[in-house]
Motif scaffolding. Structure first.
Motif, PDB file in Angstrom:
ATOM      1  N   HIS A   1     -46.404  20.303   9.795  1.00 43.79           N
ATOM      2  CA  HIS A   1     -46.529  19.883   8.392  1.00 43.79           C
ATOM      3  C   HIS A   1     -45.568  20.733   7.561  1.00 43.79           C
ATOM      4  O   HIS A   1     -44.481  20.308   7.239  1.00 43.79           O
TER       5      HIS A   1
ATOM      6  N   GLY B   1     -50.102  12.859   2.859  1.00 47.45           N
ATOM      7  CA  GLY B   1     -50.553  13.889   3.782  1.00 47.45           C
ATOM      8  C   GLY B   1     -50.670  15.207   3.069  1.00 47.45           C
ATOM      9  O   GLY B   1     -50.042  15.409   2.022  1.00 47.45           O
TER      10      GLY B   1
ATOM     11  N   GLU C   1     -48.022   5.837   6.974  1.00 49.72           N
ATOM     12  CA  GLU C   1     -48.482   7.119   6.447  1.00 49.72           C
ATOM     13  C   GLU C   1     -48.103   7.167   4.972  1.00 49.72           C
ATOM     14  O   GLU C   1     -46.942   7.312   4.628  1.00 49.72           O
TER      15      GLU C   1
ATOM     16  N   VAL D   1     -53.512   7.045   5.982  1.00 48.48           N
ATOM     17  CA  VAL D   1     -52.738   5.967   6.596  1.00 48.48           C
ATOM     18  C   VAL D   1     -53.294   4.632   6.105  1.00 48.48           C
ATOM     19  O   VAL D   1     -54.505   4.426   6.112  1.00 48.48           O
TER      20      VAL D   1
ATOM     21  N   LYS E   1     -50.319   7.176  13.165  1.00 47.98           N
ATOM     22  CA  LYS E   1     -50.564   6.365  11.965  1.00 47.98           C
ATOM     23  C   LYS E   1     -50.920   4.936  12.382  1.00 47.98           C
ATOM     24  O   LYS E   1     -50.144   4.004  12.153  1.00 47.98           O
TER      25      LYS E   1
ATOM     26  N   TRP F   1     -58.224   8.083   7.440  1.00 47.08           N
ATOM     27  CA  TRP F   1     -57.799   9.485   7.441  1.00 47.08           C
ATOM     28  C   TRP F   1     -57.511   9.900   8.873  1.00 47.08           C
ATOM     29  O   TRP F   1     -58.334   9.639   9.754  1.00 47.08           O
TER      30      TRP F   1
ATOM     31  N   TYR G   1     -56.404  13.335  15.222  1.00 46.38           N
ATOM     32  CA  TYR G   1     -55.074  13.083  15.781  1.00 46.38           C
ATOM     33  C   TYR G   1     -55.184  12.753  17.270  1.00 46.38           C
ATOM     34  O   TYR G   1     -54.571  11.802  17.756  1.00 46.38           O
TER      35      TYR G   1
ATOM     36  N   ILE H   1     -52.424  17.555  -1.420  1.00 44.61           N
ATOM     37  CA  ILE H   1     -51.941  16.348  -0.758  1.00 44.61           C
ATOM     38  C   ILE H   1     -50.753  15.823  -1.544  1.00 44.61           C
ATOM     39  O   ILE H   1     -50.607  16.125  -2.743  1.00 44.61           O
TER      40      ILE H   1
ATOM     41  N   TYR I   1     -54.364  16.742   7.028  1.00 42.72           N
ATOM     42  CA  TYR I   1     -54.859  15.365   7.030  1.00 42.72           C
ATOM     43  C   TYR I   1     -53.775  14.437   6.510  1.00 42.72           C
ATOM     44  O   TYR I   1     -52.995  14.782   5.624  1.00 42.72           O
ATOM     45  N   ASP I   2     -53.720  13.252   7.092  1.00 42.92           N
ATOM     46  CA  ASP I   2     -52.824  12.203   6.602  1.00 42.92           C
ATOM     47  C   ASP I   2     -53.675  11.029   6.158  1.00 42.92           C
ATOM     48  O   ASP I   2     -54.711  10.744   6.767  1.00 42.92           O
TER      49      ASP I   2
END
Lengths: 574, 574
Positions: free
Chosen positions: A433, A472, A469, A464, A274, A413, A263, A518, A461-462
């Motif tokens: 989150h 996640g 996005e 993208v 993203k 990621w 991030y 996820i 974790y996202d």
């Protein structure tokens, strides 16, 4: 497929008819495509008469013989053949539709939505729904092979004040009480892990009563997944493999790996959690290079950074003015734009030549790694705001340079999100989150020090794709005490935490395994695969921005009798 | 699988531990089964100590070496091997569960539901959910191959007074207005046919706010399907093939065809529109045989009929008395039972020997096709009521004679249902299936004559397995005028019909294809495949008979603030 000479029978809709020299041509449309039917007046005058009287969108059944066309139509997948018709039955007539059933229809959005059943007859909408079907089936096939079990979680659940606004459902059998529709099956999937199901998934409707933006729907669909006895790495590998499977089977594309970025780095290099990584154009921070040369804007700024647009030195004055206007829009929020052209002849030309000589601009170019023909664009101001504006500018430049090709896909990621963010309005910390996300093990101790809350990284974790996005998740808390501490950090009293999430915290006392998961936004994922900007055409019957289904005219008023039975009444407007 | 000598690592829950002569045995349970772990004190005393301290349902990770067991456990699928453990990590502790995690648990229903996440750890419940998963995947695989496209229809739709009671959802953005949750996607799937999607399916949650019986849930799941350009025969063949595919892939069974019976014959031969055809024992009507011999009960009865239970002549007096008590129960409703034993020695013995001599009883036996060793059971009374009672008796006899084996499956199509049934309370006709069902073409004219409404047969079909209606559907009306006539027969004014179903009737004006479909009750179908009586264990988180989820304690009260935002208030109880 060569069916020439074969007798066939077809059903479908009349796309259009055309008559010429004793021949009538009827183009028939069904789910699988278009087919030309030919009626020869000299062969059967009665049938010919029937054919020329067919209107657009009439429903017919026709029999005939397949023949190779003399004049082949390259624009029709079945343009090589025609059917010489010898029987025709009108199954249903049709009024003239309120808009044309063509790829580029003359119908506006509202009209298309009102007559959505006609809109779906158009290729682009039908293809979008068929794509969605394939995406869903391939997702299920992949996950089933990986031993995930699809479990349906309840739709009538319990309202919780944390998070977005719930839709609620009055209970007739329990007057004064209400169910809520789920914003996600989060707690249920965690309970399924406590229940020992090991690997769970579901393609599931979720609900959020929020003010709608163009691309939000009150009901939306998630691919929801959870696994036990895993760490972050297991999840990343599994769902990277799912994404690759979908690209391969649905789009025929091989995705070359899925890079990972923190991030912090995403913000540093793209000003965005993203980032669209279809193109580079990473941020270059310039405080060390540009300051103390007498240019007050830079000298006073907390943060100066820029991007280097390859080959854009040829941008005209007018184009650069447009970019300046762009960054000054309130949504973008910069106060101005500095540019440096690295001309093909090796000279450098900037909007701040007064303050910086060519030697100094060469240093800038070196910092950017710029080459002849490139355009450097710089913004300055407070760090957060400037990053955000520069991110918008980067995306705009990507767009203008044709670097955001809808048929190209770049996956990423994004890791190590902040666990908590402070909300000034509510004067408390919120989970970035959700409250079930585990902190990174190495940041755990900071939970004991409110001054460090902002530094705690989540084990989250996202995923993208192309700057969107699409999914996640996180490794979850599975320890009652840690979950209790998290609720306390979020300002819940122990009683409130127990009242709202007691069932989950109690479950953690009976042998909860480590777990994580996820969720993918399925509508969004489909529209991305379909190369579309919006999600609407990937939903059969979407609602408009007022949450209204204009086709069935819903929501609507209901009988007083029904309200009474449910034990509720409508408030007078105040 | 022979893994002997292999190093393995396992995660799971401690089923139980046992210690004997310096060895500790820990049985570990995961989603895939049970495995015995062995800890040798002489090899590693510290590890041994850890092992003996493990409690039931502790979550552990263990590493070790696979070894063939000396004393194999035939009751465990993995009973041939054990793991000689060399590492043990407790991932989470567990309180003693409130009931045993065993196939036959000591937990009552309420306790099991409250701790459903523990209940699911039990084999029978987990296996039921895994079966459901396989059923869903195989359904999708079959239908996708047959070119059906899965389309998600909306959950927030519009309330309609026809049919069962809707759950409703207040709209915050449209104060005073409400969505409803769908009882089925009926109108949407029909619109998808108008939209040209040709073949649609969906495994979808539906909602019905009805007073719950043991086996009804407020939210339930359907396999919902629709096809265009088809007649009844196409649908029967397609979904017969689906059923065969499910039996083959999920149960490994070959189903030998699916006989068809009309509703009229089902009533005549089984007194039931969903006959259990695992056994014969068809009704034999006896008015022509038994009357006018002086037995007033038969002479006065509108209808005398019976069943012949093969080999049941050996039933004792006591057993026959039980049957008499059975038929006299209010739910069954007969006034008495007449029996005739066809003894092995060829003599006949009845409860009405006073009125009928052996010669006459021989005639009865001939009518029944009875043989030595059979037991004939007769009921008399008004036709409808007697058929119903005889149906119950037939099922009871099937049960007592072991003819209703849960592992045997008998499928049946029931056709030609009545289109309409008269409701005395509302003093009007109701659609037996739903208002979109087409009459049989040959009965169409009767729609013009109210006196004949009761005789009109619907172009509708049910699929019945082992006496359970698992699915039903119909060929739909696709003509606006006929649909309008149907609403008028059902007592809708043209305005009411337009207000509620205008969107569908309008759609019929723009080229609606002939279409029809079917819906399967998925919860019920799964429980049938699972050989279970109830559906609850095939639903991960079911609600109880008050519509309450006792695990999460829902429905529940919600904030006054939230109600206000939604523009509703709770009525004072009157």
């Amino acid at each position: 497929m060569n069916h020439t000479g074969q007798k066939v029978s077809l059903c479908g809709w009349v796309q259009y008819t055309r008559e010429t020299g004793g021949l009538a041509f009827v183009v028939l449309r069904d789910r699988y495509g278009l087919t030309q039917l030919t009626f020869d007046k000299s062969a059967n005058a009665g049938l010919f008469e029937q054919a020329v009287q067919l209107g657009r969108e009439f429903v017919v059944r026709v029999s005939g013989t397949v023949r190779e066309r003399e004049s082949k139509n390259k624009n029709m997948p079945t343009g090589d053949i025609e059917i010489i018709a010898d029987e025709l039955k009108v199954l249903n007539k049709a009024q003239t539709p309120p808009f044309t059933i063509e790829d580029n229809t003359d119908g506006g959005d509202d009209l298309r939505m009102k007559y959505r059943y006609l809109d779906i007859r158009r290729n682009p909408v039908r293809e979008s729904l068929l794509l969605r079907h394939r995406m869903a089936q391939e997702t299920r096939t992949f996950l089933s092979k990986e031993n995930f079990v699809e479990v349906e979680t309840p739709v009538l659940i319990k309202s919780t004040p944390e998070g977005a606004r719930d839709f609620i459902v009055p209970s007739r059998m329990n007057p004064g009480q209400f169910y809520a529709l789920p914003q996600s099956p989060q707690t249920f999937k965690q309970l399924l892990m406590v229940a020992g199901l090991d690997r769970y998934f579901q393609i599931v409707k979720c609900f959020r009563d929020e003010d709608l933006r163009a691309d939000r729907q009150p009901e939306f669909t998630q691919i929801d997944c959870e696994m036990s006895f895993v760490e972050q790495e297991d999840i990343l590998q599994m769902f990277e493999a799912l994404a690759c499977h979908l690209f391969k089977t649905v789009k025929g594309l091989d995705i070359a790996g899925m890079p990972r970025i923190t991030y912090a780095d995403a913000m540093k290099f793209y000003g965005n959690d993203k980032p669209d990584t279809r193109f580079e154009m990473k941020f270059v921070e310039l405080n060390g290079v540009v300051k103390n040369k007498g240019f007050k804007v830079f000298d006073d700024a907390e943060f100066v950074a820029g991007i280097c647009a390859k080959g854009a030195a040829s941008f005209s004055r007018k184009q650069i003015d447009e970019l300046t206007e762009f960054v000054k829009r309130p949504q973008v929020g910069a106060t101005g734009l500095v540019y440096v052209r690295y001309n093909e002849d090796g000279t450098l030309k900037s909007s701040v030549d007064k303050f910086y000589n060519e030697e100094e601009l060469k240093n800038w170019a070196a910092a950017f790694g710029a080459e002849k023909g490139d355009l450097m664009l710089l913004l300055a101001g407070p760090t957060g705001k400037t990053r955000k504006a520069l991110s918008e500018l980067r995306l705009e430049m990507g767009e203008r340079l044709g670097l955001r090709d809808k048929n190209k896909f770049s996956c990423l990621w994004v890791l190590d999100f902040p666990l908590l963010e402070y909300n000034e309005e509510h004067a408390r910390w919120f989970a970035m989150h959700h409250p079930f996300t585990s902190p990174l093990p190495e940041d755990m101790a900071k939970l004991d020090n409110p001054a460090q809350y902002g530094e705690i990284r989540a084990n989250a974790y996202d995923i993208v794709i192309n700057g969107v996005e699409v999914g996640g998740g996180s490794i979850r808390i599975f320890d009652k005490d840690l979950q209790g501490k998290m609720f306390s950090v979020l300002g819940f009293s122990p009683e409130e935490a127990q009242a709202q999430f007691g069932f989950l915290m109690n479950a953690f006392e009976f042998g909860a395994p480590p777990h994580g998961g996820i969720a993918f936004g399925f509508d969004r994922l489909c529209s991305l695969f379909g190369g579309a900007d919006g999600i609407r055409d990937f939903i059969a019957f979407p609602k408009n921005n007022s949450g209204r289904d204009v086709m069935i005219d819903s929501p609507s008023v209901i009988d007083e009798k029904q309200l009474k039975e449910l034990g509720i009444s409508i408030r007078a407007i105040q």
